[in-house]
Motif scaffolding. Structure first.
Motif, mmCIF file in Angstrom:
data_model
loop_
_atom_site.group_PDB
_atom_site.id
_atom_site.type_symbol
_atom_site.label_atom_id
_atom_site.label_comp_id
_atom_site.label_asym_id
_atom_site.label_seq_id
_atom_site.Cartn_x
_atom_site.Cartn_y
_atom_site.Cartn_z
ATOM 1 N N ASP A 53 -42.777 42.221 -24.395
ATOM 2 C CA ASP A 53 -42.229 43.428 -23.484
ATOM 3 C C ASP A 53 -41.492 42.155 -22.437
ATOM 4 O OD1 ASP A 53 -42.138 46.088 -23.470
ATOM 5 O OD2 ASP A 53 -43.942 46.131 -22.481
ATOM 6 N N ALA A 54 -42.067 41.231 -22.255
ATOM 7 C CA ALA A 54 -41.420 40.510 -21.388
ATOM 8 C C ALA A 54 -39.844 39.802 -21.732
ATOM 9 C CB ALA A 54 -42.296 39.007 -21.150
ATOM 10 N N VAL A 55 -39.999 39.573 -23.140
ATOM 11 C CA VAL A 55 -38.673 38.992 -23.829
ATOM 12 C C VAL A 55 -37.630 40.168 -23.717
ATOM 13 C CG1 VAL A 55 -37.693 38.249 -25.867
ATOM 14 C CG2 VAL A 55 -39.607 37.186 -25.158
ATOM 15 N N ARG A 56 -38.074 41.465 -23.961
ATOM 16 C CA ARG A 56 -37.205 42.653 -24.135
ATOM 17 C C ARG A 56 -36.631 42.923 -22.675
ATOM 18 N NH1 ARG A 56 -39.427 47.496 -27.212
ATOM 19 N NH2 ARG A 56 -41.092 47.422 -25.604
ATOM 20 N N CYS A 57 -37.517 42.609 -21.705
ATOM 21 C CA CYS A 57 -37.181 42.914 -20.280
ATOM 22 C C CYS A 57 -36.179 41.880 -19.908
ATOM 23 C CB CYS A 57 -38.379 42.710 -19.117
ATOM 24 S SG CYS A 57 -37.903 43.036 -17.383
ATOM 25 N N GLY A 58 -36.332 40.495 -20.237
ATOM 26 C CA GLY A 58 -35.340 39.607 -19.779
ATOM 27 C C GLY A 58 -34.195 39.579 -20.423
ATOM 28 N N VAL A 59 -34.075 40.092 -21.742
ATOM 29 C CA VAL A 59 -32.961 39.960 -22.675
ATOM 30 C C VAL A 59 -32.128 41.209 -22.144
ATOM 31 C CG1 VAL A 59 -32.088 40.173 -24.846
ATOM 32 C CG2 VAL A 59 -33.922 38.718 -24.602
ATOM 33 N N LEU B 297 -25.804 39.826 -30.758
ATOM 34 C CA LEU B 297 -26.763 38.874 -30.568
ATOM 35 C C LEU B 297 -27.979 39.321 -29.711
ATOM 36 C CD1 LEU B 297 -27.800 35.952 -30.245
ATOM 37 C CD2 LEU B 297 -26.739 35.595 -28.207
ATOM 38 N N VAL B 298 -27.874 40.041 -28.952
ATOM 39 C CA VAL B 298 -28.817 40.894 -28.142
ATOM 40 C C VAL B 298 -29.555 41.943 -29.030
ATOM 41 C CG1 VAL B 298 -29.528 42.877 -26.393
ATOM 42 C CG2 VAL B 298 -27.771 40.970 -25.767
ATOM 43 N N ALA B 299 -28.686 42.738 -29.973
ATOM 44 C CA ALA B 299 -29.297 43.540 -30.973
ATOM 45 C C ALA B 299 -30.116 42.994 -31.773
ATOM 46 C CB ALA B 299 -28.264 44.245 -31.743
ATOM 47 N N LEU B 300 -29.848 41.718 -32.375
ATOM 48 C CA LEU B 300 -30.637 40.721 -33.048
ATOM 49 C C LEU B 300 -31.825 40.466 -32.730
ATOM 50 C CD1 LEU B 300 -30.645 39.408 -35.823
ATOM 51 C CD2 LEU B 300 -29.855 37.330 -34.799
ATOM 52 N N VAL B 301 -31.824 39.975 -31.479
ATOM 53 C CA VAL B 301 -33.138 39.317 -30.597
ATOM 54 C C VAL B 301 -33.930 40.537 -30.308
ATOM 55 C CG1 VAL B 301 -33.769 38.558 -28.477
ATOM 56 C CG2 VAL B 301 -32.003 37.645 -29.831
ATOM 57 N N PHE B 302 -33.322 41.874 -29.930
ATOM 58 C CA PHE B 302 -34.162 42.969 -29.649
ATOM 59 C C PHE B 302 -34.823 43.423 -31.032
ATOM 60 C CE2 PHE B 302 -35.482 47.227 -28.397
ATOM 61 C CZ PHE B 302 -35.560 47.015 -27.043
ATOM 62 N N GLY B 303 -34.331 43.465 -32.071
ATOM 63 C CA GLY B 303 -34.923 43.905 -33.458
ATOM 64 C C GLY B 303 -35.974 42.968 -33.974
ATOM 65 N N ILE B 304 -35.662 41.620 -33.501
ATOM 66 C CA ILE B 304 -36.898 40.852 -33.908
ATOM 67 C C ILE B 304 -38.176 41.003 -33.093
ATOM 68 C CG2 ILE B 304 -37.480 38.460 -34.040
ATOM 69 C CD1 ILE B 304 -34.554 37.745 -34.821
ATOM 70 N N VAL B 305 -37.841 41.205 -31.697
ATOM 71 C CA VAL B 305 -38.847 41.358 -30.826
ATOM 72 C C VAL B 305 -39.591 42.728 -31.246
ATOM 73 C CG1 VAL B 305 -39.495 41.461 -28.457
ATOM 74 C CG2 VAL B 305 -37.951 39.697 -29.396
ATOM 75 N N ASP B 306 -38.730 43.733 -31.692
ATOM 76 C CA ASP B 306 -39.437 44.925 -31.673
ATOM 77 C C ASP B 306 -40.403 44.933 -33.010
ATOM 78 O OD1 ASP B 306 -39.177 47.265 -29.996
ATOM 79 O OD2 ASP B 306 -37.742 48.175 -31.507
ATOM 80 N N ALA B 307 -40.124 44.098 -34.114
ATOM 81 C CA ALA B 307 -40.679 43.956 -35.383
ATOM 82 C C ALA B 307 -41.976 43.299 -34.791
ATOM 83 C CB ALA B 307 -40.067 43.033 -36.221
ATOM 84 N N LEU B 308 -42.256 42.677 -33.719
ATOM 85 C CA LEU B 308 -43.443 41.839 -33.255
ATOM 86 C C LEU B 308 -44.336 43.251 -32.549
ATOM 87 C CD1 LEU B 308 -42.313 38.483 -32.342
ATOM 88 C CD2 LEU B 308 -43.504 39.177 -34.290
ATOM 89 N N PHE B 309 -43.434 43.847 -31.462
ATOM 90 C CA PHE B 309 -44.041 44.673 -30.769
ATOM 91 C C PHE B 309 -44.685 45.766 -31.218
ATOM 92 C CE2 PHE B 309 -43.819 48.350 -28.280
ATOM 93 C CZ PHE B 309 -44.338 48.062 -26.754
ATOM 94 N N MET B 310 -44.236 46.550 -32.261
ATOM 95 C CA MET B 310 -44.672 47.979 -32.844
ATOM 96 C C MET B 310 -45.952 47.562 -33.588
ATOM 97 S SD MET B 310 -41.090 49.671 -34.166
ATOM 98 C CE MET B 310 -42.170 51.253 -34.642
ATOM 99 N N PRO B 311 -46.199 46.454 -34.498
ATOM 100 C CA PRO B 311 -47.450 46.605 -35.138
ATOM 101 C C PRO B 311 -48.509 46.153 -34.069
ATOM 102 C CG PRO B 311 -45.840 45.179 -36.198
ATOM 103 C CD PRO B 311 -45.291 45.654 -35.011
ATOM 104 N N ALA B 312 -48.217 45.468 -33.147
ATOM 105 C CA ALA B 312 -49.407 45.113 -32.101
ATOM 106 C C ALA B 312 -49.771 46.127 -31.095
ATOM 107 C CB ALA B 312 -48.529 43.889 -31.087
#
Length: 409
Positions: free
Chosen positions: A80-86, A106-121
């Motif tokens: 959430d912190a990374v998504r908020c900042g990006v 670039l933003v879409a790529l970073v957001f997609g990667i972070v989302d892949a971590l957020f959803m399972p957690a």
């Protein structure tokens, strides 16, 4: 933990955080597409959206390993912190100038990667904030939050873009992720029972941990069949309920409004199911009920293509949404109750993958088959594939006998 989830402040903080994040997601995705459309043509817009979706699907299973290795609370808060900042950085860049398409990519790529971590957690958190007897109700509340979040996101995005363009919408999305972050920091995490198997070892490679998690799911008498059942249901219904509805409405002359009414009916039914899951005090023989509702829901989805009029299709969609919502909520609660604590993140990642990662595989196959044989038989074939998921569940003794010990309201 409070015996009533409606009065448990800890559960409600998690729920509010999850809801704010979902609304933020809706605002972000709509603003991203709009910003790309202002910068480039349709092909480039599709590229920007795909850049975010593809890594999310590919990396989601690895996100479960990360959640088990470092703990879901840390992963959710960090994501959430990374998504908020990006997203805030993108809002500032757009407000100050006209960046090239590469910035959005670039933003879409970073957001997609972070989302892949957020959803399972985030999927692994409910057993840590509510007792086993409350998991069905927590899943009902989560489903309700998802409906509200998905419904509220686009109007909020439209209002923000009307006031200040994509930059304003990205700022609103960032603020929503910030609210989610603050609430998550206040959520208390209770210790889980000691795992029946060894905890994830830092010395193990992520690949070995992933294989261990998949092997655990495959061998488990309850979790394995329910996962396979859910995967078949997603493969069978995702394309008919999106691309298929568009083709059916065009064929019947119902138009875009018809698609909207049918999808809205499904959403209303699913929202009602969320209330049912939170209010019904007992679900004896939950595994058998889950199988039965999957059979009824699959038949209802198949029935949509046979509906003679739009009002009949909408009424059927409401009933199907209600039944499918109960089916999904019970399946998640059964899986999370049965999962060894050391595997919760990886099990949640597979559930998330079957929910969002399998659908793109079905779209081209459905379109190609509809061209060859027509929409109606392919629609019915999809419903049959979904119903095969119920057969998988029914054939598993552990699923048929599964119970959920619910706490009193």
């Amino acid at each position: 933990m409070n015996g009533n989830v409606w009065r448990d402040a800890n559960v409600l903080r998690w729920l509010a955080a999850y809801g704010a994040s979902l609304v933020g997601d809706g605002v972000y995705f709509l603003a991203l597409g709009w910003a790309a459309a202002q910068t480039a043509g349709p092909a480039e817009v599709g590229l920007v959206m795909a850049v975010g979706a593809i890594p999310r699907a590919l990396l989601m299973l690895g996100g479960g390993v990360v959640a088990d290795r470092f703990g879901p609370r840390l992963v959710v808060i960090s994501s959430d912190a990374v998504r908020c900042g990006v997203v805030l950085a993108l809002a500032l860049v757009l407000a100050l100038g006209s960046p090239g398409l590469w910035v959005l990519v670039l933003v879409a790529l970073v957001f997609g990667i972070v989302d892949a971590l957020f959803m399972p957690a985030v999927g692994a958190l409910p057993p840590r904030i509510a007792g086993p007897g409350q998991l069905v109700r927590v899943q009902g509340l989560r489903s309700l939050a998802e409906r509200v979040g998905h419904t509220a996101g686009p109007p909020v995005a439209g209002l923000a873009m009307g006031l200040g363009g994509p930059a304003s919408a990205f700022a609103v999305a960032s603020a929503l992720f910030g609210v989610s972050l603050v609430l998550l920091l206040a959520v208390r995490i209770a210790p889980l029972p000691a795992p029946a198997s060894p905890s994830v070892s830092a010395s193990e490679s992520p690949w070995r941990q992933l294989r261990s998690g998949l092997g655990y799911i495959r061998r488990h008498g309850l979790i394995g069949p329910l996962m396979l059942s859910g995967a078949l249901s997603q493969l069978g219904t995702s394309a008919p309920m999106t691309l298929g509805l568009i083709l059916v409405s065009e064929e019947r002359g119902w138009g875009p409004g018809g698609v909207g009414w049918i999808i809205g009916g499904m959403g209303a039914g699913a929202a009602s199911s969320a209330l049912v899951l939170t209010l019904i005090p007992r679900f004896p023989r939950a595994g058998a009920i889950q199988n039965l509702t999957l059979i009824i829901g699959s038949a209802g989805i198949g029935g949509l293509v046979l509906a003679p009029t739009l009002p009949v299709a909408v009424a059927l969609a409401v009933l199907t949404g209600l039944v499918c919502g109960i089916c999904g909520g019970l399946a998640i609660a059964l899986i999370q109750t049965a999962t060894d604590p050391s595997y919760l993140g990886r099990v949640s990642s597979v559930m998330a993958f079957t929910a969002v990662g399998l659908a793109p595989l079905a779209y081209p196959a459905f379109g190609f088959a509809a061209d060859l044989w027509g929409v109606t038989p392919v629609f019915l074939a999809g419903a049959a594939v979904s119903m095969a998921g119920a057969i998988v569940g029914t054939s598993a003794p552990a699923v048929r006998r599964a119970e959920l010990a619910l706490a009193p309201s």
